[in-house]
Design a protein around this motif. Structure first.
Motif, mmCIF file in Angstrom:
data_model
loop_
_atom_site.group_PDB
_atom_site.id
_atom_site.type_symbol
_atom_site.label_atom_id
_atom_site.label_comp_id
_atom_site.label_asym_id
_atom_site.label_seq_id
_atom_site.Cartn_x
_atom_site.Cartn_y
_atom_site.Cartn_z
ATOM 1 N N PHE A 169 -1.185 11.853 11.370
ATOM 2 C CA PHE A 169 -1.139 11.806 9.899
ATOM 3 C C PHE A 169 -1.352 10.395 9.386
ATOM 4 N N ILE A 170 -0.665 9.457 9.945
ATOM 5 C CA ILE A 170 -0.707 8.079 9.432
ATOM 6 C C ILE A 170 -2.115 7.528 9.533
ATOM 7 N N HIS A 171 -2.805 7.754 10.739
ATOM 8 C CA HIS A 171 -4.170 7.221 10.909
ATOM 9 C C HIS A 171 -5.127 7.859 9.928
ATOM 10 N N ARG A 172 -4.981 9.150 9.728
ATOM 11 C CA ARG A 172 -5.870 9.828 8.786
ATOM 12 C C ARG A 172 -5.670 9.317 7.377
ATOM 13 N N LEU A 173 -4.415 9.091 7.063
ATOM 14 C CA LEU A 173 -4.102 8.606 5.716
ATOM 15 C C LEU A 173 -4.674 7.208 5.505
ATOM 16 N N GLN A 174 -4.570 6.355 6.538
ATOM 17 C CA GLN A 174 -5.095 4.992 6.422
ATOM 18 C C GLN A 174 -6.616 4.984 6.326
ATOM 19 N N GLU A 175 -7.294 5.916 7.077
ATOM 20 C CA GLU A 175 -8.748 5.960 7.034
ATOM 21 C C GLU A 175 -9.228 6.377 5.635
ATOM 22 N N LYS A 176 -8.522 7.338 5.043
ATOM 23 C CA LYS A 176 -8.972 7.809 3.723
ATOM 24 C C LYS A 176 -8.554 6.856 2.606
ATOM 25 N N PHE A 177 -7.337 6.258 2.766
ATOM 26 C CA PHE A 177 -6.835 5.362 1.717
ATOM 27 C C PHE A 177 -6.498 4.029 2.365
ATOM 28 N N PRO A 178 -7.499 3.211 2.670
ATOM 29 C CA PRO A 178 -7.260 1.958 3.386
ATOM 30 C C PRO A 178 -6.510 0.931 2.568
ATOM 31 N N CYS A 179 -6.336 1.148 1.194
ATOM 32 C CA CYS A 179 -5.673 0.158 0.343
ATOM 33 C C CYS A 179 -4.153 0.325 0.335
ATOM 34 N N LEU A 180 -3.638 1.328 1.091
ATOM 35 C CA LEU A 180 -2.196 1.575 1.091
ATOM 36 C C LEU A 180 -1.482 0.467 1.834
ATOM 37 N N THR A 181 -0.272 0.118 1.264
ATOM 38 C CA THR A 181 0.541 -0.911 1.917
ATOM 39 C C THR A 181 1.417 -0.251 2.952
ATOM 40 N N PRO A 182 1.995 -1.056 3.899
ATOM 41 C CA PRO A 182 2.864 -0.477 4.919
ATOM 42 C C PRO A 182 4.048 0.279 4.292
ATOM 43 N N THR A 183 4.641 -0.244 3.204
ATOM 44 C CA THR A 183 5.770 0.439 2.588
ATOM 45 C C THR A 183 5.327 1.771 2.031
ATOM 46 N N GLU A 184 4.110 1.823 1.442
ATOM 47 C CA GLU A 184 3.593 3.067 0.880
ATOM 48 C C GLU A 184 3.313 4.086 1.989
ATOM 49 N N ILE A 185 2.836 3.578 3.168
ATOM 50 C CA ILE A 185 2.593 4.486 4.309
ATOM 51 C C ILE A 185 3.918 5.065 4.772
ATOM 52 N N LYS A 186 4.973 4.202 4.846
ATOM 53 C CA LYS A 186 6.284 4.694 5.255
ATOM 54 C C LYS A 186 6.785 5.734 4.258
ATOM 55 N N LEU A 187 6.612 5.440 2.987
ATOM 56 C CA LEU A 187 7.035 6.392 1.957
ATOM 57 C C LEU A 187 6.321 7.717 2.112
ATOM 58 N N SER A 188 5.019 7.652 2.443
ATOM 59 C CA SER A 188 4.233 8.876 2.617
ATOM 60 C C SER A 188 4.765 9.699 3.780
ATOM 61 N N THR A 189 5.118 9.032 4.888
ATOM 62 C CA THR A 189 5.643 9.774 6.065
ATOM 63 C C THR A 189 6.961 10.413 5.726
ATOM 64 N N TYR A 190 7.828 9.700 4.960
ATOM 65 C CA TYR A 190 9.130 10.259 4.627
ATOM 66 C C TYR A 190 8.965 11.444 3.678
ATOM 67 N N LEU A 191 7.968 11.350 2.787
ATOM 68 C CA LEU A 191 7.677 12.484 1.908
ATOM 69 C C LEU A 191 7.172 13.660 2.733
ATOM 70 N N ARG A 192 6.373 13.358 3.776
ATOM 71 C CA ARG A 192 5.836 14.429 4.650
ATOM 72 C C ARG A 192 6.987 15.148 5.334
ATOM 73 N N LEU A 193 8.079 14.338 5.598
ATOM 74 C CA LEU A 193 9.244 14.942 6.239
ATOM 75 C C LEU A 193 10.131 15.638 5.206
ATOM 76 N N ASN A 194 9.720 15.551 3.976
ATOM 77 C CA ASN A 194 10.447 16.238 2.881
ATOM 78 C C ASN A 194 11.869 15.705 2.769
ATOM 79 N N LEU A 195 12.032 14.337 2.888
ATOM 80 C CA LEU A 195 13.349 13.730 2.780
ATOM 81 C C LEU A 195 13.695 13.538 1.289
#
Length: 943
Positions: free
Chosen positions: A875-901
């Motif tokens: 998930f993370i690699h795909r997200l970075q390839e499509k949205f390369p402007c995301l910051t590390p904090t935003e990527i972490k936020l995206s993973t936590y949202l994926r986990l439905n936290l």
């Protein structure tokens, strides 16, 4: 060479009667080609003799061949009556005649006979009594006309001469006849031959008017000695022999040989063994034999041989047993009596000595008297008469008593007898008692003892009293005393020593042991089974011997090494007396051997040249069924390049011959067919060899000859090929291969058809069964696949659940850790705020920093990211390839949202406030460019 030394007796002559060569009685010319085959100009045509077989090739029906010449390329030129031409080998190898005169103009074709043919500077000249015909191979015949009639023509020193009748002797030069200076002397003298005499002179032999020497200017008579053979000669031809003598073919006195001083060397005529006294032509072959073309037959005289015969042609009768020279007389004894001849006579003729008829055993010259041991007793030869000494039958041999020149002992059939010699003659003194053995071989030793050899018992040693009037002692020796056997013990005196040739080996007497021991020096000269029968020593120490295997001569080098020569003597071995072998040395150069017919004389001063000779294939004959076919002749063998013959001619007969013409019946042959025979055959006198049913292949046939002297010719190879039969030929095998292929193909096709039919039946049956099975299997497979899919989904779901649980546990752990650390941090901050010592405050701040560091530990995030990507499809690699402007904090936020936290949990994990999470969610939506209607958490779950 002195006249009497040329031949002591008559030369060896071999006659050929017309019935043998199946030609005419007269022969007019003899030549030899480079293969050493003889050609003869004969009344019936061209005769050919290869040493074994005679062939005749006619020119025209009834035409006589008068002249002959062998030219280049194997052509045999002949001149005949009204014709001339040449014989040449055709494609079949047969000599065929081609006339050169049949295309002459009519005016030039009227001539009688061509008597001479010569070659000069590449031109062949045919001489007639009218014209001269010049032929250049490949061109027309040129006619040289003359102003008058011609006589015979000649070639000497590369010049051509002819006698123009009434003009004189002329030289043919530039197609014209030039009268020689002084040539008019022969204007009306018929010339038989012109021969080189020396460097500057010619010997001109006329037919009836003698011999002359011509130096180019003057003609001088060449005088013959006054001998009966040289008087009133009519000479048909003359030739210069290789030894420098001249041979004359006479009309009425046979063969006459003279030396270059005109002395008679040899005269051989009918009474000496020739068939005819008229000789038309002469030719000396490569082996130095002289061939004679007689008026009735042919003859070959072995002029080069050192052997001659003393036999019935010289008046002798019977087998030779004894010989002795006394003064100028030669006495010889045979089983018929004693004969005598004068050595000074030009030609020897023996006469019977009166009162000598009967068996003569020995001749001895003792005390100045000639003694004869005879079957009728001892005889004294005086005034060429035989006088009986004592009337007792059977005298063997005489020996002189040591130191008593007037006394001698002779051996008789009945023992020993003592004779006394006086001017009045010989008288019997007494018969010795004590030995009554037949005493044939007697010799005194140095001690004065008499030794007697008895051929069937052994050796006797007789000791006499001092006056030799009484036998004191007799000792007997045989195999018990060292000899290999009791029989065939001979006795010889060589170098004044007694030696004893036994059945095997040569022995000498050892006085110390009173036994006989092997004489290694003499024994080593002979073979292990060779029995020496007779030995005689000449004045130079050379030893002539006769054994049961050979005849020969032993000479010694200057270092004393013995050399044994027997090749030359093989020519006479079978002619020698095999009853009581006998050798008599007259002098250093003259030796007599007792022969079955008289004697054979050996001239030691006349060496025999054992020249090499050739062995040739004459014909190759193939047999197909019962029919013989001539496949190849000897003339084509050298030109044939590996001939190939069909399998029908796999039975071949090779006919061969050698060019050695002395005693050809003694010539033996040895053959070897490579790739068939295992090696050389044994020697055989047969001149042909037949092979039957030869398999196909390549063969090399070799044949060589061994003449009477033991000389072996070189073996020339003849290579040929037998082709396989049609059913084993290459084409046949190709046909067999094709036919086999077709048969195999047909069988294979039939089998294939049956196989395919059966296969189709089986396949259909199998397909039907398989169809049923397939339906069953398909049903089972579907059920299995459904079950497998179900199990796979269950397993996958279980794995996902397991991973999610791990992530959840990990996340909860992080949350709990961060909550704990946050609580600790808060309490510490409260402590600091409540006041305290500065050092403690610093220490507490340091602890707070460590807690902050652990809250945001990057290691925990990496471990979380690894598990998260594995569970959520990278998930993370795909997200970075499509949205390369995301910051590390935003990527972490995206993973936590994926986990439905929850927002609170996310705040705890990001170490920010809840308000901070809200702000981060807002910023993330903008980064993702989401519409207001889209839920951020749903987007992450679906991504």
């Amino acid at each position: 060479m002195a006249a009497q030394d040329y031949f002591f007796g008559n030369p060896v002559i071999r006659n050929f009667k017309p019935e043998e060569f199946k030609g005419g009685i007269q022969s007019w010319g003899i030549v030899q080609d480079d293969r050493e085959v003889l050609y003869v100009a004969n009344n019936f045509g061209l005769l050919e003799f290869d040493g074994a077989t005679w062939n005749i090739y006619p020119v025209k029906a009834g035409t006589k061949v008068r002249s002959i010449y062998v030219g280049k390329q194997g052509r045999v030129y002949v001149g005949s009556q009204g014709d001339f031409g040449y014989f040449e080998t055709n494609k079949a190898g047969i000599l065929t005649y081609k006339s050169l005169a049949n295309k002459l103009p009519v005016k030039d074709s009227n001539f009688d006979e061509v008597w001479r043919i010569y070659e000069q500077s590449g031109h062949v000249y045919f001489f007639t009594f009218k014209n001269i015909y010049k032929y250049t191979p490949g061109q027309k015949v040129e006619v040289i006309h003359t102003s008058g009639p011609l006589e015979f023509s000649f070639q000497a020193n590369k010049n051509l001469y002819t006698l123009a009748w009434d003009l004189g002797l002329c030289l043919l030069e530039n197609n014209r006849l030039k009268l020689l200076p002084g040539g008019e002397f022969f204007a009306q003298k018929q010339i038989a031959s012109i021969l080189p005499y020396d460097k500057d002179r010619l010997l001109i032999v006329t037919i009836k008017e003698g011999l002359y020497l011509y130096d180019g200017q003057r003609v001088l008579p060449f005088n013959l000695q006054k001998a009966t053979a040289c008087q009133d000669l009519v000479i048909n031809q003359a030739v210069l022999l290789k030894d420098g003598n001249f041979a004359l073919a006479t009309q009425n006195k046979g063969l006459v040989v003279i030396d270059n001083q005109g002395k008679l060397v040899l005269n051989t005529a009918v009474q000496d063994g020739l068939l005819d006294n008229t000789i038309h032509t002469l030719y000396q072959d490569t082996q130095d034999n002289l061939w004679l073309g007689l008026n009735n037959g042919l003859a070959m005289v072995e002029l080069s041989s050192p052997f001659s015969k003393l036999d019935g042609t010289l008046g002798l009768s019977g087998t030779g047993y004894a010989a002795m020279q006394q003064g100028n007389s030669l006495f010889v004894g045979t089983n018929s009596g004693l004969y005598v001849t004068s050595l000074g006579a030009g030609k020897k003729q023996f006469t019977l000595v009166p009162n000598s008829t009967g068996q003569v055993y020995h001749l001895d010259h003792i005390a100045g008297q000639l003694l004869m041991a005879h079957h009728n007793g001892p005889f004294l030869i005086k005034d060429n008469k035989a006088q009986l000494i004592y009337p007792e039958g059977g005298a063997w041999e005489f020996v002189q008593v040591p130191n008593q020149p007037n006394r001698l002992v002779y051996g008789s059939y009945y023992g020993l007898r003592l004779l006394s010699s006086s001017p009045e003659g010989l008288q019997l003194l007494q018969k010795f008692k004590g030995l009554d053995e037949s005493s044939r071989v007697l010799e005194f030793d140095r001690d004065g003892d008499l030794w007697m050899a008895h051929g069937y018992k052994g050796i006797f040693r007789i000791t006499f009293d001092a006056r030799y009037e009484k036998i004191v002692k007799v000792q007997f020796y045989n195999s018990k005393n060292g000899f290999p056997s009791d029989q065939l013990i001979n006795m010889e005196k060589i170098n004044n020593e007694l030696i004893f040739p036994a059945m095997q080996g040569v022995y000498k007497f050892n006085k110390a042991t009173n036994r006989f021991v092997l004489d290694k020096a003499y024994t080593s000269l002979f073979g292990p089974e060779e029995h020496v029968i007779e030995m005689e020593e000449d004045v130079q120490g050379n030893i002539y011997f006769i054994s049961n295997q050979r005849v020969g001569k032993i000479t010694f080098t200057k270092f004393g090494k013995p050399l044994l020569e027997d090749k030359l003597f093989r020519n006479i071995r079978e002619q020698l007396n095999d009853d009581l072998s006998y050798i008599q040395i007259l002098d250093l150069n003259n030796v007599l051997f007792g022969a079955k017919e008289g004697f054979i004389h050996y001239n030691a001063a006349k060496p025999k040249r054992l020249a090499p000779f050739q062995t040739r294939l004459a014909h190759v004959i193939g047999t197909a069924g019962e029919k013989d076919s001539l496949l190849l002749t000897g003339r084509l063998l050298d030109k044939a390049e590996e001939p190939e013959w069909k399998y029908g001619f796999n039975s071949l007969r090779f006919v061969y011959a050698s060019s050695f013409y002395e005693q050809p019946e003694k010539t033996q042959y040895q053959y070897y067919l490579e790739n068939f025979d295992g090696g050389w055959s044994t020697w055989t006198p047969k001149t042909e060899k037949e092979y039957t049913n030869l398999p196909e292949g390549t063969y090399i046939f070799r044949v060589r000859a061994r003449n009477v002297y033991g000389t072996i010719s070189e073996a020339q190879p003849f290579e040929f090929v037998i082709r396989p039969p049609f059913y084993r030929s290459s084409w046949a095998f190709l046909f067999y291969a094709l036919l086999g292929g077709l048969l195999i193909g047909a069988v294979a096709l039939q089998v294939d058809r049956r196989f395919k039919k059966e296969k189709r039946r089986l396949i259909l049956d199998k397909e039907r069964k398989l169809g049923q099975k397939e339906i069953e299997i398909r049903e089972i497979t579907n059920q299995s696949e459904q079950e497998i899919d179900r199990l796979r989904d269950e397993k996958l779901q279980a794995e996902i659940d397991h991973k999610n649980r791990e992530l959840t546990y990990s996340t909860i752990h992080l949350i709990n850790k961060n909550e704990l650390l946050t609580t600790v941090k808060t309490e510490l901050q409260n402590i600091i705020k409540s006041g305290g010592r500065a050092a403690q405050a610093d220490e507490l701040n340091r602890i707070i920093k460590n807690i902050d560091h652990n809250i945001t530990s990057e290691v925990d995030w990496k471990q979380f990211e690894l598990h998260f990507n594995h569970v959520h499809g990278d998930f993370i690699h795909r997200l970075q390839e499509k949205f390369p402007c995301l910051t590390p904090t935003e990527i972490k936020l995206s993973t936590y949202l994926r986990l439905n936290l929850t927002t609170k949990d996310i705040a705890q994990l990001l170490n920010i406030s809840v308000r901070g999470v809200e702000i981060s969610r807002y910023r993330l939506r903008k980064r993702l460019e989401l519409d207001r209607s889209e839920n951020l958490t749903d987007f992450m779950l679906k991504f």
